[in-house]
Design a protein around this motif. Structure first.
Motif, PDB file in Angstrom:
ATOM      1  N   VAL A 234       0.813  -1.199   0.000  1.00  0.00           N
ATOM      2  CA  VAL A 234       0.000   0.000   0.000  1.00  0.00           C
ATOM      3  C   VAL A 234       0.865   1.275   0.000  1.00  0.00           C
ATOM      4  O   VAL A 234       0.386   2.367  -0.323  1.00  0.00           O
ATOM      5  CB  VAL A 234      -0.979  -0.035   1.199  1.00  0.00           C
ATOM      6  N   ALA A 235       2.132   1.091   0.356  1.00  0.00           N
ATOM      7  CA  ALA A 235       3.032   2.253   0.448  1.00  0.00           C
ATOM      8  C   ALA A 235       3.094   3.007  -0.873  1.00  0.00           C
ATOM      9  O   ALA A 235       3.142   4.241  -0.901  1.00  0.00           O
ATOM     10  CB  ALA A 235       4.423   1.795   0.881  1.00  0.00           C
ATOM     11  N   LYS A 236       3.068   2.272  -1.963  1.00  0.00           N
ATOM     12  CA  LYS A 236       3.169   2.917  -3.279  1.00  0.00           C
ATOM     13  C   LYS A 236       2.007   3.862  -3.517  1.00  0.00           C
ATOM     14  O   LYS A 236       2.176   4.999  -3.944  1.00  0.00           O
ATOM     15  CB  LYS A 236       3.206   1.853  -4.377  1.00  0.00           C
ATOM     16  N   ILE A 259       5.941   1.420   6.666  1.00  0.00           N
ATOM     17  CA  ILE A 259       7.145   2.228   6.809  1.00  0.00           C
ATOM     18  C   ILE A 259       8.250   1.678   5.920  1.00  0.00           C
ATOM     19  O   ILE A 259       8.946   2.412   5.215  1.00  0.00           O
ATOM     20  CB  ILE A 259       7.613   2.258   8.284  1.00  0.00           C
ATOM     21  N   LYS A 260       8.371   0.363   5.951  1.00  0.00           N
ATOM     22  CA  LYS A 260       9.358  -0.285   5.095  1.00  0.00           C
ATOM     23  C   LYS A 260       9.135   0.103   3.627  1.00  0.00           C
ATOM     24  O   LYS A 260      10.062   0.481   2.909  1.00  0.00           O
ATOM     25  CB  LYS A 260       9.242  -1.801   5.262  1.00  0.00           C
ATOM     26  N   GLY A 266      11.797   6.209  -0.970  1.00  0.00           N
ATOM     27  CA  GLY A 266      12.472   7.460  -0.643  1.00  0.00           C
ATOM     28  C   GLY A 266      11.700   8.422   0.239  1.00  0.00           C
ATOM     29  O   GLY A 266      12.018   9.610   0.308  1.00  0.00           O
ATOM     30  N   ILE A 267      10.695   7.913   0.912  1.00  0.00           N
ATOM     31  CA  ILE A 267       9.940   8.778   1.807  1.00  0.00           C
ATOM     32  C   ILE A 267      10.444   8.603   3.227  1.00  0.00           C
ATOM     33  O   ILE A 267      10.601   7.478   3.701  1.00  0.00           O
ATOM     34  CB  ILE A 267       8.434   8.444   1.724  1.00  0.00           C
ATOM     35  N   ASN A 268      10.731   9.692   3.904  1.00  0.00           N
ATOM     36  CA  ASN A 268      11.260   9.619   5.260  1.00  0.00           C
ATOM     37  C   ASN A 268      10.162   9.692   6.309  1.00  0.00           C
ATOM     38  O   ASN A 268       9.222  10.482   6.195  1.00  0.00           O
ATOM     39  CB  ASN A 268      12.256  10.751   5.500  1.00  0.00           C
TER      40      ASN A 268
ATOM     41  N   ASP B 288      14.473  -2.049   8.335  1.00  0.00           N
ATOM     42  CA  ASP B 288      14.594  -1.136   7.195  1.00  0.00           C
ATOM     43  C   ASP B 288      15.749  -1.512   6.285  1.00  0.00           C
ATOM     44  O   ASP B 288      15.668  -1.371   5.075  1.00  0.00           O
ATOM     45  CB  ASP B 288      14.723   0.320   7.669  1.00  0.00           C
ATOM     46  N   LEU B 289      16.826  -2.015   6.901  1.00  0.00           N
ATOM     47  CA  LEU B 289      17.941  -2.484   6.096  1.00  0.00           C
ATOM     48  C   LEU B 289      17.722  -3.953   5.791  1.00  0.00           C
ATOM     49  O   LEU B 289      17.279  -4.709   6.647  1.00  0.00           O
ATOM     50  CB  LEU B 289      19.234  -2.387   6.900  1.00  0.00           C
TER      51      LEU B 289
END
Lengths: 340, 340
Positions: A234-236, A259-260, A266-268, B288-289
């Motif tokens: 869903v992040a996309k 979050i991953k 590239g989103i912080n 994350d990594l």
DNA sequence: TTCACATTTCTAAACGTTTAAGTTTGTTTG
DNA sequence: CAAACAAACTTAAACGTTTAGAAATGTGAA
């Protein structure tokens, strides 16, 4: 296979009848101290271990508790990879073991049907975690044995239950976001229509928005499975929605996936987008960022479920218990205060 | 409690003897087609569910498999919070269920002693994961039922087993580090003396160092518990050791804790220090990594264990199986190539 | 029709307990 | 010293299956 030492062997050794052995083993009164010692000695000497099958046959007590755990949609594997369930299971097992109960874990999807298994095995009690079709609960009713529902949102309040106020938890989470200056608040959730945990948390989200007169925007609602993969997936979509300043993931496992996924494009977090979760699963400590979330006490949930089912087995008193455990917000690092 | 429908009720309904019912239920031959149908109809009509306690009593078959899981040192809770064990358990349950077995999970630390439970419940088989004292395995031998050891490193090769080549896995991990220019290689591990997985992986680490004539430095070895907390804890010490360019954590859960701890004291992975893990647990995806690690197939481990125990129950053939599953290195992001 | 034999079904014992009811033993009381 | 009673122990049935071995039934050949 070894020859079994039976109650008869012990009786012969101790020079008493098998009934007396049974009384001693089950600590019933009416046996002289002296006799009891003789019997205990014989038991020890022969290393007698009662056969629970035989006991179960006559007394209808198995010391077995069924634990029903949700299964994955695809292959019906138990959701034990989901940390919420393994944490819960661990707590249940621990507290059941203390009182000499063993548990049989299973999904509802067994060829026989769950009720059959309960009857087959003469189970003493059942702990169900998660939502299931109404017929399943109807079946359980027929079984007529002590049952505790956990997070089941069963319309029928016939059973004991332990849960949290999911709606309220989601409400305080969302309110917290609003109070930190967020207005465009996304939500990542499971199936909303099913009326379970996911739905309740969605309602809590709406409650808070309404309270602050923020419109509920359909494209801010992302509905899917409650698992890590959907979070990533869903992040996309979320990254394309530029207005969103924060996302409420209705479960930590979703938040972590999200979050991953967000980072990978590239989103912080929390600079670009804030994220808040729900559950406070143990494993989220692994994450490099402290996850801001709504904490519930998973261990206690399991403990309560175990306690209630055992109490319900031992006592005849049929006072139904419906326990609601507290939730609280835990502020860590994934939500940024926003200055308008 | 509801009145149970027994084999007698079915016999009466179908107008045959109880033996015939039993034959039909157990699909034994020598029953006329016509009769079998009559019986099946009666079973369905009355909703007859055989009592497994009764069956177990006479046939000594319970369809129950004991699964022994390590416990925490402090409070003896099962190590189900550790993703390795919950993943494993999930796989075992799934494969056992397919063949209509249920599992009873437990630690060895129950008041009775584990063997007693096995006998009490007439268990058909046992799957043991992890290391235990020799006496425990001696006890299991006495039980004389199909048993599969997983990662147990039992000196006595009496039982079936499934494991991986831990030593080799650690060797290729360490070798990979060396080949990437690292010379000061730390290791975070569990108790080395116990002769189990941790020891073996430590040996593999030493193997590689020896092969490349790198001295084994005692202060580069960090010995503790194999859990997330120890990983965090050890980070402080490691951060003081300025020579270290990389750390081999003998389990992913340790690696994840370590990285978390390292980051919290301002050390960047892999820029300042590289980290490699072992296991490739599912949950490390959360991180994350991408964790560079030695991958083993945990699902297959559980599957094999389940298969062997079932085969061993069904077939009389006592051919012992000792399965060693492959490992491979998975290169992700936590190890930096170092230019000398 | 009768006999031999194969097929199907049934009878009854066994599995290892619990427990109601009965029996024996011991103690108290009039 | 007998009667009444309580305490301790035993007997035997019951729980719901499986499974030898016996009995009944069916089939085909002489």
């Amino acid at each position: 296979m070894n020859k079994r030492v039976t109650i008869k062997d012990v009786a012969r050794e101790a020079g008493v009848s098998i009934a007396t052995i049974s009384y001693v083993v089950n600590k019933k009164e009416g046996v002289r101290e002296e006799t009891a010692e003789k019997v205990s000695a014989a038991i020890k000497k022969l290393n007698y271990i009662p056969d629970l099958s035989a006991r179960s046959l006559v007394s209808n007590r198995s010391n077995l508790i069924g634990v029903v755990i949700p299964q994955t949609e695809e292959d019906k594997e138990l959701m034990l990879k989901n940390p919420f369930y393994s944490e819960f299971l661990s707590a249940v097992e621990y507290n059941l073991r203390k009182n000499n109960f063993q548990l049989i874990i299973s999904g509802t999807n067994i060829d026989k049907g769950y009720l059959d298994m309960v009857v087959e095995r003469n189970m003493d009690g059942i702990i169900v975690v998660g939502m299931y079709p109404d017929e399943f609960f109807e079946d359980l009713k027929k079984a007529n044995i002590p049952t505790v529902l956990v997070d089941s949102y069963c319309k029928d309040h016939y059973f004991h239950s332990v849960q949290i106020n999911d709606r309220y938890g989601a409400y305080i989470a969302t309110k917290y976001l609003i109070e930190n200056g967020h207005e465009n608040i996304g939500i990542v959730t499971g199936k909303i229509k099913t009326g379970g945990v996911a739905s309740e948390r969605y309602l809590g989200y709406k409650d808070a928005l309404k309270e602050f007169d923020i419109p509920i925007i359909e494209k801010n609602v992302f509905e899917g499975n409650v698992d890590f993969e959907f979070g990533i997936q869903v992040a996309k979509q979320i990254s394309k929605n530029k207005e969103l300043t924060v996302v409420f993931a209705i479960a930590d496992i979703l938040a972590l996936g999200l979050i991953k996924g967000l980072k990978s494009v590239g989103i912080n977090i929390p600079e670009d987008i804030s994220v808040i979760g729900f559950d406070d699963i143990y494993i989220s400590k692994i994450f490099d960022l402290g996850l801001t979330t709504v904490k519930q006490d998973i261990y206690k949930k399991g403990q309560k479920a175990a306690e209630i089912v055992m109490k319900s087995i031992f006592e005849k008193s049929k006072t139904k218990q419906e326990i609601v455990l507290p939730v609280e917000i835990v502020i860590r690092e994934t939500v940024k205060k926003r200055i308008k």
